[in-house]
Motif scaffolding. Structure first.
Motif, PDB file in Angstrom:
ATOM      1  N   GLN A 125      -7.364  -7.111   1.265  1.00  0.00           N
ATOM      2  CA  GLN A 125      -7.347  -8.788   1.572  1.00  0.00           C
ATOM      3  C   GLN A 125      -8.085  -9.411  -0.490  1.00  0.00           C
ATOM      4  O   GLN A 125      -7.493 -10.635  -0.602  1.00  0.00           O
ATOM      5  CB  GLN A 125      -8.428 -10.053   3.017  1.00  0.00           C
ATOM      6  CG  GLN A 125      -7.930  -9.533   3.691  1.00  0.00           C
ATOM      7  CD  GLN A 125      -9.146  -9.897   4.989  1.00  0.00           C
ATOM      8  OE1 GLN A 125     -10.086 -10.339   4.950  1.00  0.00           O
ATOM      9  NE2 GLN A 125      -8.251  -9.725   6.392  1.00  0.00           N
ATOM     10  N   SER A 126      -8.473  -9.012  -0.252  1.00  0.00           N
ATOM     11  CA  SER A 126      -9.516  -9.829  -1.927  1.00  0.00           C
ATOM     12  C   SER A 126      -7.712  -9.335  -2.911  1.00  0.00           C
ATOM     13  O   SER A 126      -7.354 -10.100  -3.475  1.00  0.00           O
ATOM     14  CB  SER A 126     -10.369  -8.399  -2.600  1.00  0.00           C
ATOM     15  OG  SER A 126     -10.684  -9.048  -3.803  1.00  0.00           O
ATOM     16  N   THR A 132      -5.750 -12.095  -2.036  1.00  0.00           N
ATOM     17  CA  THR A 132      -6.275 -13.471  -2.367  1.00  0.00           C
ATOM     18  C   THR A 132      -5.949 -13.376  -4.024  1.00  0.00           C
ATOM     19  O   THR A 132      -5.152 -14.154  -4.524  1.00  0.00           O
ATOM     20  CB  THR A 132      -7.891 -13.346  -1.681  1.00  0.00           C
ATOM     21  OG1 THR A 132      -7.911 -12.971  -0.978  1.00  0.00           O
ATOM     22  CG2 THR A 132      -8.194 -15.121  -2.805  1.00  0.00           C
ATOM     23  N   SER A 191      -3.002 -16.477  -5.715  1.00  0.00           N
ATOM     24  CA  SER A 191      -4.180 -17.171  -7.165  1.00  0.00           C
ATOM     25  C   SER A 191      -2.819 -16.830  -8.681  1.00  0.00           C
ATOM     26  O   SER A 191      -2.984 -18.082  -9.025  1.00  0.00           O
ATOM     27  CB  SER A 191      -5.663 -16.433  -7.266  1.00  0.00           C
ATOM     28  OG  SER A 191      -6.035 -16.873  -8.539  1.00  0.00           O
ATOM     29  N   LYS A 212       1.084 -11.768   5.651  1.00  0.00           N
ATOM     30  CA  LYS A 212      -0.310 -12.216   5.549  1.00  0.00           C
ATOM     31  C   LYS A 212      -0.805 -11.803   6.940  1.00  0.00           C
ATOM     32  O   LYS A 212      -1.907 -10.834   7.062  1.00  0.00           O
ATOM     33  CB  LYS A 212      -0.665 -13.609   5.510  1.00  0.00           C
ATOM     34  CG  LYS A 212      -2.230 -14.918   5.595  1.00  0.00           C
ATOM     35  CD  LYS A 212      -2.442 -14.144   4.118  1.00  0.00           C
ATOM     36  CE  LYS A 212      -3.836 -15.444   4.728  1.00  0.00           C
ATOM     37  NZ  LYS A 212      -4.617 -14.573   5.213  1.00  0.00           N
TER      38      LYS A 212
END
Length: 101
Positions: free
Chosen positions: A70-71, A74, A78, A60
């Motif tokens: 970063q997308s 994420t 998820s 991270k």
């Protein structure tokens, strides 16, 4: 707080992305298909996901320094969450139906 982009961050990020694409993602997609079919997670699936989440936590700080990743990070986190949630639902559904191992 946005961290300063350090030399080598992009190269490290590319190596991590390549590792993810070749080794981790294929296994994650197999596990996702399994829970989507209503199957329970096996112990080795759970171990794999725990290690993948641990690895994700460790990388991270590197991802935070390379905004273009970063997308993706994420979305991956998820996906892990979706798998564990569905795996838990499958486990609870099986226990509720009185099925035995």
């Amino acid at each position: 707080m946005i961290s300063e982009h350090k030399p080598g961050d992009t190269g490290l990020a590319l190596v991590l992305i390549e590792r993810f694409e070749k080794w981790i993602l294929p296994r994650v997609l197999v596990i996702k298909a399994k829970v989507d079919r209503g199957e329970k997670l096996a112990d080795f699936d759970i171990d794999f996901l725990e290690n993948a989440l641990k690895d994700a936590d460790e990388i991270k700080p590197h991802v935070d320094r390379v905004p273009e990743y970063q997308s993706l990070y994420t979305r991956v986190i998820s996906l892990y969450g979706e798998i564990t949630k569905k795996g838990l639902e499958n486990e609870q559904c099986e226990k509720g139906s009185g099925a035995t191992d």
